[in-house]
Design an enzyme around this catalytic site. Structure first.
Site, PDB file in Angstrom:
ATOM      1  CD  GLN A 224      36.241 -39.480  42.385  1.00  0.00           C
ATOM      2  OE1 GLN A 224      35.922 -40.702  41.862  1.00  0.00           O
ATOM      3  NE2 GLN A 224      37.437 -39.061  41.685  1.00  0.00           N
TER       4      GLN A 224
ATOM      5  CG  HIS B 125      41.366 -45.606  37.030  1.00  0.00           C
ATOM      6  ND1 HIS B 125      40.806 -44.673  38.036  1.00  0.00           N
ATOM      7  CD2 HIS B 125      40.651 -44.974  35.817  1.00  0.00           C
ATOM      8  CE1 HIS B 125      40.246 -43.694  37.476  1.00  0.00           C
ATOM      9  NE2 HIS B 125      40.154 -43.755  36.152  1.00  0.00           N
TER      10      HIS B 125
ATOM     11  CB  SER C 205      41.213 -40.394  40.361  1.00  0.00           C
ATOM     12  OG  SER C 205      39.868 -40.478  39.591  1.00  0.00           O
TER      13      SER C 205
ATOM     14  CG  ASP D  89      42.301 -33.061  24.658  1.00  0.00           C
ATOM     15  OD1 ASP D  89      43.364 -33.561  24.853  1.00  0.00           O
ATOM     16  OD2 ASP D  89      41.303 -33.208  25.461  1.00  0.00           O
TER      17      ASP D  89
ATOM     18  CD  GLU E 299      37.978 -34.947  41.765  1.00  0.00           C
ATOM     19  OE1 GLU E 299      37.340 -35.975  42.098  1.00  0.00           O
ATOM     20  OE2 GLU E 299      37.414 -34.181  40.844  1.00  0.00           O
TER      21      GLU E 299
ATOM     22  CG  HIS F  77      40.550 -35.922  27.929  1.00  0.00           C
ATOM     23  ND1 HIS F  77      41.525 -35.433  26.865  1.00  0.00           N
ATOM     24  CD2 HIS F  77      40.477 -36.712  28.139  1.00  0.00           C
ATOM     25  CE1 HIS F  77      42.274 -36.717  27.129  1.00  0.00           C
ATOM     26  NE2 HIS F  77      41.778 -37.417  27.878  1.00  0.00           N
TER      27      HIS F  77
END
Length: 475
Positions: A354, A369, A374, A122, A377, A24
């Site tokens: 990453q 996951h 992810s 958030d 990216e 986040h």
């Protein structure tokens, strides 16, 4: 001069307050940087340890971004120095939420003293919208979740909740919901639905359900920003607006990260140089990159043995929570595994860049996951996915993308269990087999859209323009 042209040039003060998880915090930081690039003053609020762990902010923006540290209160059952989800095992997160409740006073004092034009928050601080309203500060909810996942969880509007009563039975989560008016493959598998019902829909140690947090923060905001874009989720974004009855839902674009320049990434460069040497030696498009974030405490055995059985080179980021129950098993690997895979596989237990790894030409697939960051990216660099979702929205994201840019590992629907053979076959399907080429082609096709910085910047420009013209202080 008209009031609109007069307000156009007024520089705003905008505060941002993400939930205590780096999945986040980093997207919120991307939003903060974009706002600062437009010349507005930004206060980025988190706890001291999280602020210290932020990536370096570009020097051109540091005069405009103030990092505001509000100490996290100590609560029982939360390890000392644990200030983010990456610091604790999954079952300790409710205690992190209790500590988060204790930030209310610090946030309230900050808002009172600084009186920003906006606070962007958030899902977690259910207490924040009333405070902002009382102080005459505009507030925006920023969702780091994508639009289709938000739609799956239903409405937060008081008018709609009676029509779409909250689901209480497991089977209501294992098929697409009735309020989705177009064909959809989005649903939970039974093992995911069980985790969801235990973790987010029932009161946890914090005494507040995640559903209540969402309801309070979405219904209490003036504008609902969502990390998505119309090119991928146009009909879903329209449905979000309809379900929540918010007058304004604005996509922020995907906020794709740029590869850090070496001078922005200094203290971790030594990590990258060692990793790069290893990746450079591997065959192009054959390495499996393996990373599951830092919250998962999954059994490593079948995962390790599946990687071994595949025969493929792999780079496995295996991080345990930096604090927690002291359960060393979270990084225990099968006996002899590292000896047997020496040279072919690398297990890395500290931070990795990453994005740099995914951009390397030796990477041919990403075992993930399916966290939204992810996926973003990976698709920036056209890397197909081997999908192994576990919790939250991960299964929904996997269903959304299944057969477009990758494939899910077959598993037991009730337990989520998978075998080493199923994992090895899934890895080979994506990275080696001819029939898996469609997934690489699909990922390459999407990469044009995911790395189109101009497109995503335009979305954020529209969001900033909204902030500029709708702050309470302008009324």
């Amino acid at each position: 001069m008209s009031s609109s042209s007069a307000t156009k040039h007024k520089k705003l003060h905008i505060a941002l307050f993400p939930w205590l998880a780096f999945g986040h915090i980093i997207p919120f930081l991307e939003v903060a940087k974009h706002i600062a690039r437009k010349g507005h003053k930004v206060s980025f609020i988190s706890t001291p340890r999280n602020i210290q762990r932020l990536p370096k902010i570009p020097e051109t923006l540091t005069p405009l971004i103030t990092l505001v540290q509000i100490p996290l209160p100590h609560v029982e059952n939360l390890p000392e120095n644990a200030e983010a989800t990456m610091d604790v095992h999954h079952d300790v997160i409710p205690y992190l939420k209790i500590a988060h409740e204790g930030l209310e006073q610090g946030i309230s004092e900050f808002l009172q003293a600084q009186s920003p034009d906006w606070i962007i928050h958030d899902f977690a601080p259910h207490w924040l919208p009333p405070i902002a309203t009382k102080l005459g500060i505009s507030n925006a909810h920023f969702s780091i979740f994508n639009a289709s996942s938000i739609c799956f969880f239903g409405s937060t509007s008081p008018n709609r909740i009676s029509r779409y009563a909250p689901r209480k039975k497991l089977e209501q989560y294992t098929s697409p919901p009735e309020w989705i008016p177009f064909p959809s493959k989005i649903y939970h598998r039974p093992f995911e639905a069980k985790r969801l019902m235990d973790g987010t829909l029932t009161p946890n140690a914090s005494g507040v359900t995640d559903r209540f947090r969402l309801q309070s923060t979405i219904q209490g905001c003036q504008v609902y920003f969502i990390r998505s874009c119309r090119e991928i989720e146009g009909e879903w974004l329209d449905l979000v607006e309809d379900l929540h009855e918010k007058p304004v839902v604005l996509p922020t674009g995907l906020l794709p990260s740029s590869l850090p320049r070496s001078n922005e990434d200094g203290r971790k460069d030594s990590n990258w140089s060692k990793i790069a040497v290893w990746l450079d030696k591997q065959e192009k498009g054959k390495v499996v990159y393996v990373a599951f974030g830092s919250e998962l405490n999954l059994s490593q055995d079948e995962l390790a043995l599946g990687l071994e059985l595949s025969g493929l080179p792999f780079f496995w980021v295996l991080r345990k929570p930096s604090h927690g129950s002291g359960d060393g098993d979270s990084v225990k690997l099968p006996d002899g595994f590292q000896d047997r895979t020496k040279g072919r596989g690398l297990v890395w237990t500290t931070w990795v860049p990453q994005l740099k790894i995914l951009s390397h030409e030796s990477v041919g697939g990403f075992l993930t996951h399916c966290g939204w960051s992810s996926i973003i990216e990976s698709l920036q660099y056209g890397r197909p996915l081997i999908m192994l979702p576990f919790m939250y929205d991960q299964g929904l994201i996997a269903r959304f993308w299944d057969n477009k840019i990758g494939a899910e590992v077959p598993r037991d629907e009730e337990t989520g269990w998978f075998t080493r053979n199923e994992l090895a076959n899934s890895l080979k399907l994506i990275v080696v087999d001819e029939e898996g080429k469609q997934y690489t082609d699909g990922a390459n096709e999407y990469s044009k859209l995911f790395r189109d910085k101009e497109l995503h910047d335009r979305y954020m420009d529209e969001c900033v323009a909204y902030l500029e013209t709708h702050a309470h202080h302008e009324v």
